[in-house]
Design an enzyme around this catalytic site. Structure first.
Site, PDB file in Angstrom:
ATOM      1  N   SER A  73     -54.225  53.935  40.494  1.00  0.00           N
ATOM      2  CA  SER A  73     -55.328  54.748  39.761  1.00  0.00           C
ATOM      3  C   SER A  73     -56.117  54.140  38.966  1.00  0.00           C
ATOM      4  O   SER A  73     -56.871  54.889  38.002  1.00  0.00           O
ATOM      5  CB  SER A  73     -54.493  56.151  39.265  1.00  0.00           C
ATOM      6  OG  SER A  73     -53.698  55.537  38.225  1.00  0.00           O
ATOM      7  N   THR A 214     -55.072  57.868  36.129  1.00  0.00           N
ATOM      8  CA  THR A 214     -55.813  57.373  34.883  1.00  0.00           C
ATOM      9  C   THR A 214     -55.074  56.826  34.007  1.00  0.00           C
ATOM     10  O   THR A 214     -53.821  57.256  34.013  1.00  0.00           O
ATOM     11  CB  THR A 214     -56.747  58.313  34.488  1.00  0.00           C
ATOM     12  OG1 THR A 214     -57.724  58.804  35.144  1.00  0.00           O
ATOM     13  CG2 THR A 214     -57.475  57.892  33.376  1.00  0.00           C
ATOM     14  N   THR A 232     -59.867  54.084  34.441  1.00  0.00           N
ATOM     15  CA  THR A 232     -59.517  54.925  35.644  1.00  0.00           C
ATOM     16  C   THR A 232     -60.309  54.247  36.877  1.00  0.00           C
ATOM     17  O   THR A 232     -61.513  53.729  36.511  1.00  0.00           O
ATOM     18  CB  THR A 232     -59.724  56.382  35.493  1.00  0.00           C
ATOM     19  OG1 THR A 232     -59.155  56.978  36.707  1.00  0.00           O
ATOM     20  CG2 THR A 232     -61.232  56.623  35.382  1.00  0.00           C
ATOM     21  N   ARG A 242     -70.186  58.866  41.642  1.00  0.00           N
ATOM     22  CA  ARG A 242     -69.462  60.085  40.857  1.00  0.00           C
ATOM     23  C   ARG A 242     -68.734  59.423  39.577  1.00  0.00           C
ATOM     24  O   ARG A 242     -68.082  58.353  39.753  1.00  0.00           O
ATOM     25  CB  ARG A 242     -68.304  60.576  41.791  1.00  0.00           C
ATOM     26  CG  ARG A 242     -67.559  61.713  41.108  1.00  0.00           C
ATOM     27  CD  ARG A 242     -66.358  61.190  40.573  1.00  0.00           C
ATOM     28  NE  ARG A 242     -65.300  62.469  40.146  1.00  0.00           N
ATOM     29  CZ  ARG A 242     -64.259  62.181  39.248  1.00  0.00           C
ATOM     30  NH1 ARG A 242     -63.982  60.745  38.950  1.00  0.00           N
ATOM     31  NH2 ARG A 242     -63.761  63.158  39.150  1.00  0.00           N
ATOM     32  N   THR A 265     -56.025  62.875  31.661  1.00  0.00           N
ATOM     33  CA  THR A 265     -56.059  62.557  32.755  1.00  0.00           C
ATOM     34  C   THR A 265     -55.931  63.881  33.870  1.00  0.00           C
ATOM     35  O   THR A 265     -55.520  64.807  33.442  1.00  0.00           O
ATOM     36  CB  THR A 265     -54.807  61.507  33.368  1.00  0.00           C
ATOM     37  OG1 THR A 265     -53.558  62.575  32.926  1.00  0.00           O
ATOM     38  CG2 THR A 265     -54.607  60.424  32.368  1.00  0.00           C
ATOM     39  N   GLY A 266     -56.240  63.546  35.133  1.00  0.00           N
ATOM     40  CA  GLY A 266     -56.322  64.610  35.932  1.00  0.00           C
ATOM     41  C   GLY A 266     -57.875  64.667  36.293  1.00  0.00           C
ATOM     42  O   GLY A 266     -58.661  64.320  35.933  1.00  0.00           O
TER      43      GLY A 266
HETATM   44  N1  ASP Z   1     -59.814  61.909  35.141  1.00  0.00           N
HETATM   45  C1  ASP Z   1     -60.015  60.963  36.204  1.00  0.00           C
HETATM   46  C2  ASP Z   1     -61.283  61.385  36.921  1.00  0.00           C
HETATM   47  O1  ASP Z   1     -61.680  62.418  36.962  1.00  0.00           O
HETATM   48  C3  ASP Z   1     -59.006  60.757  37.003  1.00  0.00           C
HETATM   49  C4  ASP Z   1     -57.608  61.088  36.799  1.00  0.00           C
HETATM   50  O2  ASP Z   1     -57.214  61.085  35.786  1.00  0.00           O
HETATM   51  O3  ASP Z   1     -56.660  61.243  37.603  1.00  0.00           O
HETATM   52  O4  ASP Z   1     -61.988  60.482  37.169  1.00  0.00           O
END
Ligand code: ASP
Length: 371
Positions: A73, A214, A232, A242, A265-266
């Site tokens: 990730s 991330t 990330t 993106r 994160t997310g």
């Molecule tokens: N927040 C990160 C993103 O949207 C990805 C992640 O943290 O899982 O790029």
């Protein structure tokens, strides 16, 4: 006191008094990160104990994760975009000098946290993206590497092979004229003969459920200085170009030396819509604990979906927060999730300098069915 009376009394308390009730232990060496940051927290603590700067500490910590091919990730080994190219995002904020730097959609450079720090230190800008960020990295002598590992390439191929048109065809699989119709797992095994069954199952799983992932890492030292970083490879199979929340100052990361720091994160899209990290820091300024502030940010995300849990169930998002007085907390939209038959609690990593890094459970807004 009955709960209702207590709530009423508390609501009537002036903000400053409420803040005093929730006071933390005071400035101390402390590192908090997403759950994939056990090693990063330990490394950052090592730097803090040696008297290093808080931003140097967290960047040293996450560099370990960026270099790790097994963390899919972040950095080298991260899952690629829909064209099979790894694109990285990162941001840093340094509390004492109140400065920030970030990079987005960077290809071929492993250590984008260091690159974001250089944007902060060596330019009059805050954010560089794509080709410009790559050229800047070249100018500073960063090595260029193909960031796509075999493991990540296998997952990307699995995803390409899982796509179907209306007739059920896919140009990336063995053709209609193939002597035997292969199952997805068999097909992958043929292409990647040395991959274990477990790795193949993982590749098929991430193909079906594009993961996010991330590392966010926040540090405080005994002088009360505070800094943070988020780095990330973003959402797997994203459209090239993106950019998620991680490099967006105020969304994936925010630090205010007077108050504290927050990160996320997310699913970045949801965080950007509420400027999560900045929101959390402001809520902490008004007296909320880190944990309450993270939960309140999650409530705003849920509100954006009119609390429709079916839609909310389609993603995960976590917030982490560290206050200048040493109080910390984290909260996740969901209490955990099922993956390949196993339940995993939502957790985050902490190192308080007393020993090894540990995982703690995040507070959560919603509970998933475990079936
Ligand atoms: N927040 C990160 C993103 O949207 C990805 C992640 O943290 O899982 O790029």
């Amino acid at each position: 006191m009955r709960r209702r009376d207590w709530l009423m009394a508390n609501a009537a308390l002036p903000l400053a008094a409420r803040a005093a009730q929730n006071a933390g232990p005071g400035p101390t060496n402390l590192v908090v990160s997403s759950a994939n940051g056990l090693k990063a927290c330990a490394k950052a603590m090592e730097v803090l104990k040696a008297g290093g700067d808080t931003l140097d500490a967290v960047v040293a910590g996450v560099t370990l994760v960026e270099d790790d091919p097994n963390d899919t990730s972040v950095g080298y080994g991260g899952l690629p975009n829909e064209e099979g190219v790894v694109e990285l995002d990162a941001s840093v904020m340094h509390g004492p000098t109140r400065r920030a730097g970030s990079v987005a959609a960077v290809r071929n450079i492993k250590n984008v946290a260091k690159l974001a720090k250089l944007v902060m230190e060596q330019t009059d800008h805050i954010m560089l993206v794509g080709e410009g960020a790559l050229r800047f990295a070249r100018a500073w002598g960063f090595e260029e590497t193909n960031l796509l590992t075999e493991r990540a390439r296998m997952a990307w191929i699995a995803w390409k092979q899982s796509l179907r048109d209306r007739e059920g065809n896919n140009n990336w699989t063995d053709g209609l004229d193939s002597p035997a119709a292969l199952q997805a797992a068999e097909r992958l095994k043929k292409l990647f003969p040395s991959a274990s069954d477990e790795l193949i199952a993982w590749a098929l799983d991430v193909a079906a459920h594009p993961p996010t992932g991330t590392i966010n890492c926040l540090a405080l030292n005994a002088r009360g200085e505070i800094s943070g970083v988020t780095t990330t490879s973003g959402l797997a199979w994203k459209i090239p170009g993106r950019v998620g929340d991680s490099p967006i100052i105020g969304a994936g990361l925010y630090v205010d030396q007077d108050v504290g720091a927050a990160g996320s994160t997310g699913r970045g899209e949801e965080n950007i819509r509420i400027a999560g990290a900045h929101t959390i820091v402001e809520l902490m300024r008004q007296g909320m604990t880190p944990r309450e502030a993270c939960l309140e940010a999650l409530r705003r995300i849920a509100r954006n979906f009119r609390n429709n849990t079916e839609l909310l169930n389609r993603f995960d998002i976590n917030f982490y927060a560290l206050r200048r007085d040493g109080l910390y907390g984290a909260a996740s939209l969901w209490d955990g999730r099922m993956r390949r038959g196993y339940w995993a609690d939502s957790q985050f990593a902490v190192n308080d300098g007393s020993g090894e890094s540990r995982l703690e459970k995040c507070a959560h807004l919603l509970e998933r069915k475990r079936g």
